[in-house]
Design a protein around this motif. Structure first.
Motif, PDB file in Angstrom:
ATOM      1  N   MET A 156     -18.982  10.472   4.672  1.00  0.00           N
ATOM      2  CA  MET A 156     -20.187  10.830   4.324  1.00  0.00           C
ATOM      3  C   MET A 156     -21.289  10.204   3.266  1.00  0.00           C
ATOM      4  O   MET A 156     -22.255  10.266   3.734  1.00  0.00           O
ATOM      5  N   GLY A 157     -21.008   9.898   2.404  1.00  0.00           N
ATOM      6  CA  GLY A 157     -21.856   9.893   1.127  1.00  0.00           C
ATOM      7  C   GLY A 157     -22.805   7.801   1.977  1.00  0.00           C
ATOM      8  O   GLY A 157     -23.176   8.007   1.631  1.00  0.00           O
ATOM      9  N   ALA A 158     -21.004   7.605   2.561  1.00  0.00           N
ATOM     10  CA  ALA A 158     -21.858   6.112   3.138  1.00  0.00           C
ATOM     11  C   ALA A 158     -22.751   5.457   4.152  1.00  0.00           C
ATOM     12  O   ALA A 158     -23.631   5.159   3.880  1.00  0.00           O
ATOM     13  N   PHE A 159     -22.449   6.610   4.747  1.00  0.00           N
ATOM     14  CA  PHE A 159     -23.335   7.034   5.791  1.00  0.00           C
ATOM     15  C   PHE A 159     -24.466   7.712   5.640  1.00  0.00           C
ATOM     16  O   PHE A 159     -25.734   7.482   5.676  1.00  0.00           O
ATOM     17  N   TRP A 160     -24.694   8.566   4.402  1.00  0.00           N
ATOM     18  CA  TRP A 160     -26.334   8.996   3.696  1.00  0.00           C
ATOM     19  C   TRP A 160     -26.585   7.665   3.498  1.00  0.00           C
ATOM     20  O   TRP A 160     -27.722   8.088   4.084  1.00  0.00           O
ATOM     21  N   GLN A 161     -25.929   7.201   2.449  1.00  0.00           N
ATOM     22  CA  GLN A 161     -26.671   6.005   1.806  1.00  0.00           C
ATOM     23  C   GLN A 161     -26.868   5.227   3.288  1.00  0.00           C
ATOM     24  O   GLN A 161     -28.834   4.457   3.290  1.00  0.00           O
TER      25      GLN A 161
ATOM     26  N   PHE B 277     -30.729  -2.665   0.084  1.00  0.00           N
ATOM     27  CA  PHE B 277     -29.753  -2.617  -1.109  1.00  0.00           C
ATOM     28  C   PHE B 277     -28.980  -0.884  -0.606  1.00  0.00           C
ATOM     29  O   PHE B 277     -27.532  -0.810  -0.900  1.00  0.00           O
ATOM     30  N   PHE B 278     -29.143  -0.262  -0.272  1.00  0.00           N
ATOM     31  CA  PHE B 278     -28.665   1.175   0.105  1.00  0.00           C
ATOM     32  C   PHE B 278     -28.520   0.803   0.567  1.00  0.00           C
ATOM     33  O   PHE B 278     -27.050   1.537   1.591  1.00  0.00           O
ATOM     34  N   VAL B 279     -28.369   0.335   2.356  1.00  0.00           N
ATOM     35  CA  VAL B 279     -27.845  -0.416   3.742  1.00  0.00           C
ATOM     36  C   VAL B 279     -26.276  -0.712   2.707  1.00  0.00           C
ATOM     37  O   VAL B 279     -25.205  -0.421   3.434  1.00  0.00           O
ATOM     38  N   LEU B 280     -26.794  -2.561   2.248  1.00  0.00           N
ATOM     39  CA  LEU B 280     -25.131  -2.975   1.902  1.00  0.00           C
ATOM     40  C   LEU B 280     -24.756  -1.630   1.043  1.00  0.00           C
ATOM     41  O   LEU B 280     -23.144  -2.184   1.615  1.00  0.00           O
TER      42      LEU B 280
ATOM     43  N   GLY C 253     -24.241   1.380   1.532  1.00  0.00           N
ATOM     44  CA  GLY C 253     -23.350   1.658   2.363  1.00  0.00           C
ATOM     45  C   GLY C 253     -22.409   1.761   3.195  1.00  0.00           C
ATOM     46  O   GLY C 253     -21.106   2.049   3.844  1.00  0.00           O
ATOM     47  N   ILE C 254     -22.383   0.084   3.691  1.00  0.00           N
ATOM     48  CA  ILE C 254     -21.853  -0.701   4.243  1.00  0.00           C
ATOM     49  C   ILE C 254     -20.391  -1.170   3.304  1.00  0.00           C
ATOM     50  O   ILE C 254     -19.104  -1.048   4.412  1.00  0.00           O
ATOM     51  N   ILE C 255     -20.610  -1.545   2.534  1.00  0.00           N
ATOM     52  CA  ILE C 255     -19.393  -1.810   1.518  1.00  0.00           C
ATOM     53  C   ILE C 255     -18.792  -0.599   1.232  1.00  0.00           C
ATOM     54  O   ILE C 255     -17.454  -0.593   0.710  1.00  0.00           O
ATOM     55  N   ASN C 256     -19.249   0.624   1.063  1.00  0.00           N
ATOM     56  CA  ASN C 256     -18.483   1.968   1.192  1.00  0.00           C
ATOM     57  C   ASN C 256     -17.709   2.733   1.866  1.00  0.00           C
ATOM     58  O   ASN C 256     -16.743   2.808   1.929  1.00  0.00           O
ATOM     59  N   ILE C 257     -18.101   2.144   3.328  1.00  0.00           N
ATOM     60  CA  ILE C 257     -17.359   2.216   4.733  1.00  0.00           C
ATOM     61  C   ILE C 257     -16.128   1.075   4.051  1.00  0.00           C
ATOM     62  O   ILE C 257     -15.040   2.063   4.822  1.00  0.00           O
ATOM     63  N   TYR C 258     -16.247   0.067   3.600  1.00  0.00           N
ATOM     64  CA  TYR C 258     -14.832  -0.848   3.741  1.00  0.00           C
ATOM     65  C   TYR C 258     -14.188  -0.084   2.658  1.00  0.00           C
ATOM     66  O   TYR C 258     -12.922  -0.163   2.702  1.00  0.00           O
ATOM     67  N   CYS C 259     -14.706   0.458   1.560  1.00  0.00           N
ATOM     68  CA  CYS C 259     -13.939   0.447   0.746  1.00  0.00           C
ATOM     69  C   CYS C 259     -12.972   1.296   0.832  1.00  0.00           C
ATOM     70  O   CYS C 259     -12.158   2.047   0.803  1.00  0.00           O
ATOM     71  N   SER C 260     -13.603   2.537   1.705  1.00  0.00           N
ATOM     72  CA  SER C 260     -12.820   4.440   2.819  1.00  0.00           C
ATOM     73  C   SER C 260     -11.993   3.897   2.880  1.00  0.00           C
ATOM     74  O   SER C 260     -11.170   4.467   2.991  1.00  0.00           O
ATOM     75  N   TYR C 261     -11.790   2.450   4.158  1.00  0.00           N
ATOM     76  CA  TYR C 261     -10.905   2.337   4.782  1.00  0.00           C
ATOM     77  C   TYR C 261     -10.047   1.742   3.894  1.00  0.00           C
ATOM     78  O   TYR C 261      -8.472   1.555   4.294  1.00  0.00           O
ATOM     79  N   LYS C 262     -10.177   0.981   2.985  1.00  0.00           N
ATOM     80  CA  LYS C 262      -9.253   0.757   2.120  1.00  0.00           C
ATOM     81  C   LYS C 262      -8.221   1.361   1.451  1.00  0.00           C
ATOM     82  O   LYS C 262      -7.017   0.303   0.904  1.00  0.00           O
ATOM     83  N   LEU C 263      -8.671   2.708   1.633  1.00  0.00           N
ATOM     84  CA  LEU C 263      -7.619   3.556  -0.133  1.00  0.00           C
ATOM     85  C   LEU C 263      -6.113   3.635   1.243  1.00  0.00           C
ATOM     86  O   LEU C 263      -6.399   3.953   2.437  1.00  0.00           O
TER      87      LEU C 263
ATOM     88  N   ILE D  54     -27.409  14.160  -2.497  1.00  0.00           N
ATOM     89  CA  ILE D  54     -26.241  14.109  -1.695  1.00  0.00           C
ATOM     90  C   ILE D  54     -24.959  13.298  -2.468  1.00  0.00           C
ATOM     91  O   ILE D  54     -24.191  13.195  -1.953  1.00  0.00           O
ATOM     92  N   GLY D  55     -25.928  12.123  -1.610  1.00  0.00           N
ATOM     93  CA  GLY D  55     -24.715  10.840  -2.506  1.00  0.00           C
ATOM     94  C   GLY D  55     -24.289  10.921  -3.434  1.00  0.00           C
ATOM     95  O   GLY D  55     -22.509  10.764  -3.409  1.00  0.00           O
ATOM     96  N   CYS D  56     -24.882  11.291  -5.128  1.00  0.00           N
ATOM     97  CA  CYS D  56     -24.358  11.505  -5.759  1.00  0.00           C
ATOM     98  C   CYS D  56     -23.134  12.140  -5.573  1.00  0.00           C
ATOM     99  O   CYS D  56     -21.458  12.380  -6.718  1.00  0.00           O
ATOM    100  N   ILE D  57     -23.065  13.895  -5.375  1.00  0.00           N
ATOM    101  CA  ILE D  57     -22.190  14.709  -5.300  1.00  0.00           C
ATOM    102  C   ILE D  57     -20.670  13.941  -4.538  1.00  0.00           C
ATOM    103  O   ILE D  57     -20.198  14.205  -4.251  1.00  0.00           O
ATOM    104  N   ALA D  58     -21.615  13.866  -3.226  1.00  0.00           N
ATOM    105  CA  ALA D  58     -20.047  13.055  -2.590  1.00  0.00           C
ATOM    106  C   ALA D  58     -19.236  12.114  -3.018  1.00  0.00           C
ATOM    107  O   ALA D  58     -18.020  12.355  -3.327  1.00  0.00           O
ATOM    108  N   PHE D  59     -19.909  11.131  -3.580  1.00  0.00           N
ATOM    109  CA  PHE D  59     -18.871   9.737  -4.214  1.00  0.00           C
ATOM    110  C   PHE D  59     -17.973  10.632  -5.821  1.00  0.00           C
ATOM    111  O   PHE D  59     -17.300  10.047  -6.094  1.00  0.00           O
TER     112      PHE D  59
END
Length: 137
Positions: free
Chosen positions: A12-17, A67-70, A72-82, A109-114
């Motif tokens: 959710m935070g990644a897509f928001w970013q 910067f925010f789009v990148l 978000g993409i890194i956070n999508i990768y990290c969330s699938y890596k859990l 919103i991103g702060c609370i999600a992450f």
């Protein structure tokens, strides 16, 4: 142990970013460029100086959005890596770092999600570590 909740929070935070980055690039950047065209300055020097300022602001805005789009993409990768069966040490720290970046950029919103994803991931790490110790004994 399932890590579905922290994955969904981090996604959710990644897509928001990504959404805020795209909005920043296209809508806010376009608005900045349009402000120069709408200005009716008295002299040619004022028009040139406002174009230079607008160009610099546009460059900064696009860089900030990318910067925010990148992130978000890194956070999508990290969330699938859990991994639900292993203790994740670096990913919760990355989520805390992303939460701090979001906080300083006034993205609450991103702060609370992450931050929520990081706290839950750290709590699950502790329970996974305890389960591993019990399996060894």
């Amino acid at each position: 142990m399932s890590r579905k909740f922290e994955k969904s929070l981090s996604l959710m935070g990644a897509f928001w970013q990504i959404i805020t980055g795209v909005i920043t690039i296209f809508f806010y950047g376009t608005w900045i460029r349009g402000q120069v065209l709408d200005s009716e300055s008295a002299s040619a020097l004022d028009v040139m100086s406002s174009r230079v300022v607008a160009k610099n602001l546009y460059s900064f805005t696009v860089t900030f959005g990318v910067f925010f789009v990148l992130l978000g993409i890194i956070n999508i990768y990290c969330s699938y890596k859990l991994n639900p069966q292993k203790v994740a040490k670096k990913i919760p720290i990355w989520f805390i770092l992303c939460s701090l970046i979001s906080f300083f950029c006034m993205d609450f919103i991103g702060c609370i999600a992450f931050m929520s994803a990081a706290v839950i991931a750290l709590a699950r790490n502790k329970s996974i570590a305890i389960m591993e110790i019990r399996r060894i004994k």
